[in-house]
Write a protein that holds these residues in place. Structure first.
Motif, PDB file in Angstrom:
ATOM      1  N   ASN A 108       0.803  -1.222   0.000  1.00 17.71           N
ATOM      2  CA  ASN A 108       0.000   0.000   0.000  1.00 17.71           C
ATOM      3  C   ASN A 108       0.840   1.279   0.000  1.00 17.71           C
ATOM      4  N   LYS A 109       2.078   1.202  -0.514  1.00 19.34           N
ATOM      5  CA  LYS A 109       2.927   2.382  -0.602  1.00 19.34           C
ATOM      6  C   LYS A 109       3.340   2.602  -2.054  1.00 19.34           C
ATOM      7  N   THR A 110       2.963   3.744  -2.575  1.00 18.22           N
ATOM      8  CA  THR A 110       3.336   4.089  -3.944  1.00 18.22           C
ATOM      9  C   THR A 110       4.805   4.478  -3.986  1.00 18.22           C
ATOM     10  N   PRO A 111       5.555   3.997  -4.971  1.00 22.90           N
ATOM     11  CA  PRO A 111       6.965   4.398  -5.072  1.00 22.90           C
ATOM     12  C   PRO A 111       7.101   5.919  -5.083  1.00 22.90           C
ATOM     13  N   GLN A 112       8.063   6.409  -4.349  1.00 20.20           N
ATOM     14  CA  GLN A 112       8.281   7.852  -4.284  1.00 20.20           C
ATOM     15  C   GLN A 112       9.723   8.142  -3.892  1.00 20.20           C
ATOM     16  N   GLU A 113      10.148   9.364  -4.117  1.00 20.89           N
ATOM     17  CA  GLU A 113      11.463   9.813  -3.689  1.00 20.89           C
ATOM     18  C   GLU A 113      11.304  10.791  -2.532  1.00 20.89           C
ATOM     19  N   ILE A 114      12.127  10.595  -1.506  1.00 18.92           N
ATOM     20  CA  ILE A 114      12.122  11.489  -0.351  1.00 18.92           C
ATOM     21  C   ILE A 114      13.469  12.201  -0.315  1.00 18.92           C
ATOM     22  N   ASP A 115      13.431  13.526  -0.421  1.00 20.00           N
ATOM     23  CA  ASP A 115      14.666  14.298  -0.558  1.00 20.00           C
ATOM     24  C   ASP A 115      15.110  14.943   0.755  1.00 20.00           C
ATOM     25  N   LYS A 116      14.579  14.482   1.864  1.00 21.31           N
ATOM     26  CA  LYS A 116      14.963  15.071   3.150  1.00 21.31           C
ATOM     27  C   LYS A 116      16.375  14.635   3.538  1.00 21.31           C
ATOM     28  N   LEU A 117      17.172  15.569   4.029  1.00 18.17           N
ATOM     29  CA  LEU A 117      18.527  15.251   4.488  1.00 18.17           C
ATOM     30  C   LEU A 117      18.430  14.313   5.681  1.00 18.17           C
ATOM     31  N   SER A 118      19.059  13.152   5.557  1.00 18.46           N
ATOM     32  CA  SER A 118      18.904  12.139   6.601  1.00 18.46           C
ATOM     33  C   SER A 118      20.130  11.243   6.660  1.00 18.46           C
ATOM     34  N   SER A 119      20.084  10.288   7.591  1.00 21.28           N
ATOM     35  CA  SER A 119      21.253   9.474   7.901  1.00 21.28           C
ATOM     36  C   SER A 119      20.911   7.989   7.851  1.00 21.28           C
ATOM     37  N   GLN A 120      21.952   7.163   7.744  1.00 20.38           N
ATOM     38  CA  GLN A 120      21.773   5.714   7.834  1.00 20.38           C
ATOM     39  C   GLN A 120      20.991   5.322   9.082  1.00 20.38           C
ATOM     40  N   ILE A 121      21.184   6.054  10.169  1.00 16.92           N
ATOM     41  CA  ILE A 121      20.564   5.676  11.439  1.00 16.92           C
ATOM     42  C   ILE A 121      19.039   5.835  11.420  1.00 16.92           C
ATOM     43  N   ASP A 122      18.517   6.501  10.381  1.00 13.45           N
ATOM     44  CA  ASP A 122      17.083   6.802  10.340  1.00 13.45           C
ATOM     45  C   ASP A 122      16.258   5.809   9.526  1.00 13.45           C
ATOM     46  N   VAL A 123      16.902   4.946   8.745  1.00 11.42           N
ATOM     47  CA  VAL A 123      16.153   4.133   7.784  1.00 11.42           C
ATOM     48  C   VAL A 123      15.228   3.129   8.470  1.00 11.42           C
ATOM     49  N   PHE A 124      15.735   2.419   9.469  1.00 11.25           N
ATOM     50  CA  PHE A 124      14.865   1.421  10.113  1.00 11.25           C
ATOM     51  C   PHE A 124      13.765   2.053  10.964  1.00 11.25           C
ATOM     52  N   PRO A 125      14.026   3.129  11.716  1.00  9.01           N
ATOM     53  CA  PRO A 125      12.893   3.798  12.371  1.00  9.01           C
ATOM     54  C   PRO A 125      11.834   4.251  11.368  1.00  9.01           C
ATOM     55  N   THR A 126      12.262   4.606  10.158  1.00  8.66           N
ATOM     56  CA  THR A 126      11.310   4.989   9.112  1.00  8.66           C
ATOM     57  C   THR A 126      10.486   3.775   8.662  1.00  8.66           C
ATOM     58  N   LEU A 127      11.161   2.641   8.485  1.00  4.34           N
ATOM     59  CA  LEU A 127      10.444   1.406   8.129  1.00  4.34           C
ATOM     60  C   LEU A 127       9.401   1.073   9.182  1.00  4.34           C
ATOM     61  N   PHE A 128       9.779   1.171  10.456  1.00  5.23           N
ATOM     62  CA  PHE A 128       8.843   0.838  11.536  1.00  5.23           C
ATOM     63  C   PHE A 128       7.618   1.751  11.490  1.00  5.23           C
ATOM     64  N   GLY A 129       7.836   3.003  11.066  1.00  8.56           N
ATOM     65  CA  GLY A 129       6.702   3.920  10.914  1.00  8.56           C
ATOM     66  C   GLY A 129       5.785   3.483   9.788  1.00  8.56           C
ATOM     67  N   TYR A 130       6.370   3.071   8.673  1.00 11.13           N
ATOM     68  CA  TYR A 130       5.559   2.595   7.540  1.00 11.13           C
ATOM     69  C   TYR A 130       4.769   1.340   7.903  1.00 11.13           C
TER      70      TYR A 130
END
Length: 658
Positions: free
Chosen positions: A540-562
């Motif tokens: 249920n997630k449409t492919p998209q690009e996110i251009d926010k300045l971020s770090s490796q440390i943020d990817v899994f917390p982002t997954l948990f949010g999704y």
């Protein structure tokens, strides 16, 4: 002048003098070679050239003194009656040959090390020294070993013949220099060595704005031992700090998102993250891409078609286009991704003492009922990967060496067997073989009906860039071909994975561990921390690009949010999708220097409690020094001071009984 020469170098010291001249000549030649290798990276000027070689000579003499002191003490203590004896000749000739061998080997080794890292020997060289099998195999596979050994022997023979032509051996063995005569040069050597050892630091060679010029001014051997001593840095001793109470007030405010609730009033970052919506529990496979710069991809400007498969999957994913690696080594990437923590100065936590029972992202998966497995195509003993992941709850699948089969670990360990490997080099089985093993592991996990989280690292895009023949159009060992092979293996994996019964319910997280070519004109080259990262196959997630300045440390917390997970956490990473403009930041470092990157500026914390602030022009990758904002400085200090303190005082630990 002759009397001074005789005073400083009596006959008994002529071989010592000859070694000194030989050492300094070799040092000069190596520095000239490295200088020419760096012409495209330096800000050439005659003044800087003179300074580089002048400072370099000073550090070369300092390095030389350690060798001279050992032999000088021997020369001082041996009595006159033993001059030229069998014992004296054996000790002298063996020591001279050994010192020459070490010198020649280290100088020759500096050239490929520089070409790979654009640095003198540093903490990477120190770490590699501990893994002799991998290093020797890497040398063997990268260079014609007979030619290399032959070259060392040839230079060794020439050096010994040079000493003989100067009659150095004869003068050493045929003289009657007294203890008093020998005491003067020995005392001078030891005194100067003491002054150098206790008063001169390797960082004092850094007198240039250009990092390559700073490195050229150093001595490789001296840099090696300086790196050995500084492999773990006490943050409070070397960096700016702020009072503890103020520090935790700042960090707790920085990391707390709108959907977070801080759990305690203590000096920690423990909090509960709340996400609304129905929780999803797909299988999760993380793929760590070895040394893949963002600019290797077509999406980020590469027009040479290096990564068609990776680009294709990225287009179908949630792609983070402005994400940066925390460091320049695999274990830094592993640290950032698994612990979601900024890079503390010194060696990675993956290699430190007391790094068991930490709160990793694996704990969040465990809380949700997942199995956890670390998969690597080499022997995970390298860089302490096996122990780190095993003692933090992950089962292990790796290519462990036979002599380590009896090694006991707290979790399960499966070996990638010989008949499962079609090709391997010094570091690991090729990516294609490891992906096959990943498919096999996932098939077995699927049958258990329990969701699984697999953490897998590739390795083929690493020097010596070797891979199976016939997979891509060229078998030449180059970075370009290694990237193309890694991409081809990636493509074949997904072609097979899409036919698996577990595929539809599996999310793939793909992140590069760090960039290749980390050298640059500045101490921290921001562009060379820009890496690809994307999440593929989210429901249920449409492919998209996110251009926010971020770090490796943020990817899994982002997954948990999704995935709509609500969970307890003790990590520094935050959900990128929920970041506001003021929240954007990334963490980058290179062992001694650590920085906080904002959309238009960078603040770097340095040893000796120094710091530097720069305006960052992303388009030109240009850093311009600016005045430091005190709020920005405290924010940067707080991130790194907190990360250091929480690890050192056990604030990142979990209760293993729970």
């Amino acid at each position: 002048m002759l009397k001074i020469n005789q005073l400083l170098f009596p006959k008994r010291f002529q071989l010592l003098k000859t070694f000194g001249l030989t050492f300094l000549v070799f040092s000069f030649i190596v520095r000239v070679c490295l200088y020419f290798f760096s012409l495209n990276y330096i800000d050439f000027s005659i003044i800087n050239l003179i300074k580089i070689f002048g400072i370099g000579l000073f550090y070369d003499i300092g390095s030389l003194l350690y060798f001279l002191a050992l032999y000088a003490i021997y020369l001082l203590l041996i009595p006159t009656k033993l001059y030229g004896s069998k014992f004296d000749k054996i000790i002298t000739k063996f020591s001279y040959g050994l010192f020459l061998f070490i010198t020649i080997f280290s100088f020759l080794a500096e050239i490929p090390f520089w070409q790979e890292y654009q640095r003198r020997f540093n903490f990477i060289a120190v770490d590699y020294l501990l893994y002799t099998y991998e290093v020797i195999e890497n040398i063997h596979q990268s260079f014609p070993l007979p030619l290399l050994i032959g070259l060392i022997i040839f230079i060794l023979i020439l050096s010994i013949r040079f000493a003989k032509k100067r009659n150095a051996y004869k003068q050493v063995f045929n003289n009657s220099d007294s203890f008093k005569t020998k005491l003067i040069p020995t005392s001078i050597i030891l005194l100067v060595l003491a002054l150098f050892h206790f008063n001169i630091k390797n960082t004092q060679a850094e007198n240039f704005k250009n990092i390559n010029e700073n490195e050229l001014a150093k001595s490789g051997l001296y840099s090696f031992f300086a790196a050995y001593k500084s492999n773990e840095l006490n943050f409070k001793d070397f960096y700016n700090t702020i009072p503890s109470t103020e520090n935790y007030a700042i960090i707790r405010d920085l990391i707390k998102a709108n959907n977070d609730s801080l759990i305690t009033n203590k000096k920690d970052i423990k909090r509960f993250v709340t996400n609304t919506g129905e929780e999803q529990k797909p299988n999760v496979i993380f793929i760590g891409l070895e040394s893949l710069n963002a600019r290797f991809m077509e999406r980020f400007g590469n027009d040479k078609n290096w990564t068609p498969a990776i680009d294709s999957i990225a287009k179908e994913s949630i792609l983070f286009t402005n994400l940066y690696a925390t460091g320049t080594r695999t274990i830094r990437g592993m640290e950032a991704i698994s612990l979601a923590i900024p890079p503390t100065p010194g060696r990675s936590i993956v290699k430190r003492e007391n790094n068991d029972n930490l709160f990793t992202i694996g704990e969040i998966f465990k809380e949700k009922g997942y199995t956890r497995t670390f998969i690597y195509g080499g022997d995970g003993h390298f860089d302490n990967m096996t122990k780190y992941f095993s003692y933090n709850g992950f089962d292990i699948v790796d290519r462990k060496k036979p002599h380590r089969l009896k090694e006991k670990l707290p979790t399960k360990r499966v070996r990638i067997e010989d008949n499962e490997v079609s090709f391997e080099n010094a570091w690991a089985a090729c990516d294609g073989d490891v992906f096959k093993k990943l498919l096999e592991v996932a098939d077995k996990q699927y049958k258990s009906k329990q969701p699984f989280f697999n953490f897998m690292m590739t390795s083929s895009n690493h020097h010596p860039y070797s891979f199976p023949k016939g997979v891509i159009t060229s078998d030449e060992k180059t970075r370009e071909n290694a990237v193309k092979y890694a991409d081809k293996s990636f493509e074949e994996f997904f072609e097979k994975a899409k036919n698996k019964p577990w595929f539809k319910n599996t999310v793939f997280v793909v992140i590069s561990d760090h960039c290749a070519y980390s050298a640059g004109r500045t101490e921290i080259n921001v562009k060379n921390h820009h890496i690809p990262a994307f999440i593929f196959n989210l429901k249920n997630k449409t492919p998209q690009e996110i251009d926010k300045l971020s770090s490796q440390i943020d990817v899994f917390p982002t997954l948990f949010g999704y995935l709509n997970w609500s969970y307890n956490t003790n990590v520094f990473g935050t959900d990128i999708s929920k970041m506001t403009t003021k929240d954007e930041r990334a963490f980058i470092g290179n062992h001694r220097k650590v920085g906080l990157l904002k959309p238009n500026k960078l603040l770097i914390l340095e040893t000796q409690k120094h710091h530097s602030t720069y305006q960052w022009n992303k388009k030109e990758n240009k850093l311009t020094p600016i005045q430091t904002d005190s709020v920005f400085l405290k924010e940067t200090i707080s991130y790194y001071q907190s990360a250091y303190e929480l690890f050192k005082n056990g604030g990142l630990k979990i209760d293993p009984k729970k």
